[in-house]
Write an enzyme that holds these catalytic residues in place. Structure first.
Site, PDB file in Angstrom:
ATOM      1  N   ARG A 127      42.059  55.397  55.541  1.00 51.37           N
ATOM      2  CA  ARG A 127      42.991  54.259  55.397  1.00 51.37           C
ATOM      3  C   ARG A 127      44.281  54.583  56.120  1.00 51.37           C
ATOM      4  NH1 ARG A 127      43.580  53.834  49.258  1.00 51.37           N
ATOM      5  NH2 ARG A 127      45.208  52.335  49.728  1.00 51.37           N
ATOM      6  N   ASP A 186      37.178  58.978  47.388  1.00 55.72           N
ATOM      7  CA  ASP A 186      38.572  58.579  47.627  1.00 55.72           C
ATOM      8  C   ASP A 186      39.237  59.475  48.661  1.00 55.72           C
ATOM      9  OD1 ASP A 186      41.000  57.006  47.038  1.00 55.72           O
ATOM     10  OD2 ASP A 186      41.750  58.933  46.326  1.00 55.72           O
ATOM     11  N   HIS A 190      50.256  56.050  35.592  1.00 59.84           N
ATOM     12  CA  HIS A 190      50.321  56.153  37.055  1.00 59.84           C
ATOM     13  C   HIS A 190      51.507  55.319  37.516  1.00 59.84           C
ATOM     14  CE1 HIS A 190      48.902  56.420  41.223  1.00 59.84           C
ATOM     15  NE2 HIS A 190      49.358  55.187  41.320  1.00 59.84           N
ATOM     16  N   LYS A 215      40.196  57.202  40.066  1.00 56.91           N
ATOM     17  CA  LYS A 215      40.615  58.545  39.647  1.00 56.91           C
ATOM     18  C   LYS A 215      40.961  58.561  38.168  1.00 56.91           C
ATOM     19  CE  LYS A 215      43.217  58.533  43.313  1.00 56.91           C
ATOM     20  NZ  LYS A 215      44.107  58.726  44.441  1.00 56.91           N
ATOM     21  N   SER A 243      41.188  53.023  44.668  1.00 56.43           N
ATOM     22  CA  SER A 243      41.656  54.402  44.774  1.00 56.43           C
ATOM     23  C   SER A 243      42.329  54.868  43.468  1.00 56.43           C
ATOM     24  CB  SER A 243      42.638  54.486  45.953  1.00 56.43           C
ATOM     25  OG  SER A 243      43.300  55.713  45.972  1.00 56.43           O
TER      26      SER A 243
END
Ligand code: IUR
Length: 464
Positions: free
Chosen positions: A170, A163, A84, A189, A185
């Site tokens: 948010r 999420d 990520h 995932k 978050s």
């Protein structure tokens, strides 16, 4: 049991929520039994008062369990990996890394996102390829992993529904930049992908979410702690994000640069990130004995063409016609026979003699976004052909009047103000200035046999 109102009050007053209280909140969010105002109030209380590590781990686990958690064949145990990135400009690492890891024996169920603010999104880039389908069901993902080894897909409807709700709220309550909420978050995932190992590219610098290294390190440490607490062996890089990665920015142009990289002709900075992120994952999974062996395996997969073959197979498995995929991946290809080319191009000229010391990727990304390369706040379509090509490298000497940037645009055309912003994003200096500039200099701590032209990777945080 405490009411949602009590939980908001407890967090508002700086209290620590118990595991059960956090699960109650996430359960209510998932099942829509909480008022929007209450969700917003809780998010703001978390933003203001923070959470201790135990709370963040519980929040992340509860979010992960709010939907489907993927499961994989037993023989893939230890091989499931993903990465990520917190978002960059010209960051096309995923397009090269996923197939390179698959070529090294990993299984890569890469769930990617769309562009966020000024940063580009991997899914938007891939959608510039005619036929490419980012939406795949869990059964299709399993099949692509079985036949190819990697896929790059969008979040499925059933993955981490909490999420989806929290992220949207948010955005509207100014609570995006909260460490516990970001960690919850991102890691929820990745946890729902049932990974063995995860590597995070946490960026800092002028074109990153976090401008300074200390703030990025704090996020990286929390992500590593929470990932490991959820049973995913998680490591992180802290990497510099000022000038764009590579020379191309914009969706279809970045696909072209990724393909060139998979054909062994990529820029050093991109390859450096791919080698280090991939090398770390191979080390963590035990497929490589150490980081430098992992880096070598990734390099070999790219240079030897095995990663390109995986990319071609992935395109075909995700809906691209065989002939199109073959054409994009052949050694000499006219990319624009397949990928749409912008109607117009414009070159910007260097205003003076000098050495390219810096180039503000953020400014370029913001201008390209306005020209249609990114999603508008109204959700308008992305123009995949809009982008830019840097014609000079950091450290290169340029002469006054020499072209340094080529813009690819359609409608709207760049305004005089946008052109002057782009010109001011280029910093020219003398050779002396270059020597002392901290984005430049060779990198010798990672055992690279082909040192990059600038230091990108500042630190590595290994799994505890
Ligand atoms: N990407 C995510 O998946 N979640 C976040 O909170 C952010 C980026 I910021």
């Amino acid at each position: 049991m405490a009411s949602i109102t009590d939980l908001i009050k407890k967090k508002r007053d700086g209290g620590e929520l118990s595991d059960e209280e956090i699960r109650t909140f996430i359960h209510a969010v998932t099942n829509n039994t909480i008022e929007e105002s209450q969700t917003g109030a809780m998010l703001m209380a978390i933003w203001l008062k923070g959470m201790v590590q135990q709370e963040v781990v519980t929040l992340t686990r509860a979010m992960m369990s709010s939907g489907e958690v993927m499961s994989w064949p037993a023989e893939w145990a230890g091989l499931m990996v993903d990465k990520h990135s917190t978002g960059g400009v010209g960051d096309k690492v995923s397009l090269v890394l996923a197939p390179a890891l698959a070529a090294c024996g990993c299984k890569v169920p890469m769930i990617s996102g769309r562009g966020l603010a000024h940063t580009g999104g991997t899914l938007d880039k891939l959608e510039s390829i005619p036929g490419f389908k980012v939406h795949q069901s869990a059964a299709q993902i399993l099949e692509v992993l079985r036949s190819v080894g990697c896929c790059i897909v969008g979040q499925t409807e059933t993955l981490v529904p909490a999420d989806r709700v929290l992220y949207a709220q948010r955005d509207t309550t100014s609570t995006v930049d909260s460490l516990p909420l970001i960690a919850g978050s991102i890691i929820s995932k990745k946890g729902a992908e049932s990974l063995s190992a995860l590597v995070l590219d946490v960026k800092f610098g002028g074109a990153a979410l976090y401008k300074d290294l200390d703030a990025a390190r704090e996020l990286a440490k929390l992500l590593v702690q929470v990932g490991n607490a959820l049973g995913v062996h998680t490591a992180a890089l802290l990497s510099r994000m000022d000038a764009p990665i590579g020379r191309f920015v914009g969706n279809s142009l970045e696909v072209i640069e990724s393909l060139e990289t998979l054909k062994g002709r990529g820029p050093d900075d991109l390859m450096e990130l791919v080698r280090t992120l991939g090398g770390l994952l191979l080390k963590i999974t035990g497929l490589a004995s150490d980081l430098s062996e992992g880096r070598r395996q990734i390099s070999d997969a790219v240079i030897g063409g095995a990663a390109l073959a995986k990319f071609q197979a992935m395109l075909q498995a995700q809906g691209v016609a065989n002939e199109t995929a073959r054409s994009l991946c052949s050694a000499h290809t006219d990319y624009h026979a397949v990928l749409r080319k912008s109607e117009h191009r414009m070159q910007l000229m260097a205003p003076a003699d000098g050495v390219v010391v810096d180039f503000a990727g953020l400014t370029l990304a913001e201008v390209l976004h306005k020209l249609g390369a990114g999603r508008s706040s109204a959700g308008g379509p992305v123009n995949h052909s809009v982008g830019a090509e840097l014609l000079v490298s950091l450290g290169q000497r340029v002469s006054k009047g020499e072209a340094w940037l080529q813009l690819h645009y359609e409608d709207p055309a760049p305004s005089p103000d946008q052109i002057s912003r782009l010109q001011s994003a280029l910093t020219l200096g003398s050779h002396d200035a270059l020597g002392s500039h901290d984005t430049l200099g060779s990198h010798d701590t990672l055992g690279s046999h082909d040192a990059p032209t600038r230091t990108l990777v500042e630190e590595i945080l290994l799994p505890q």
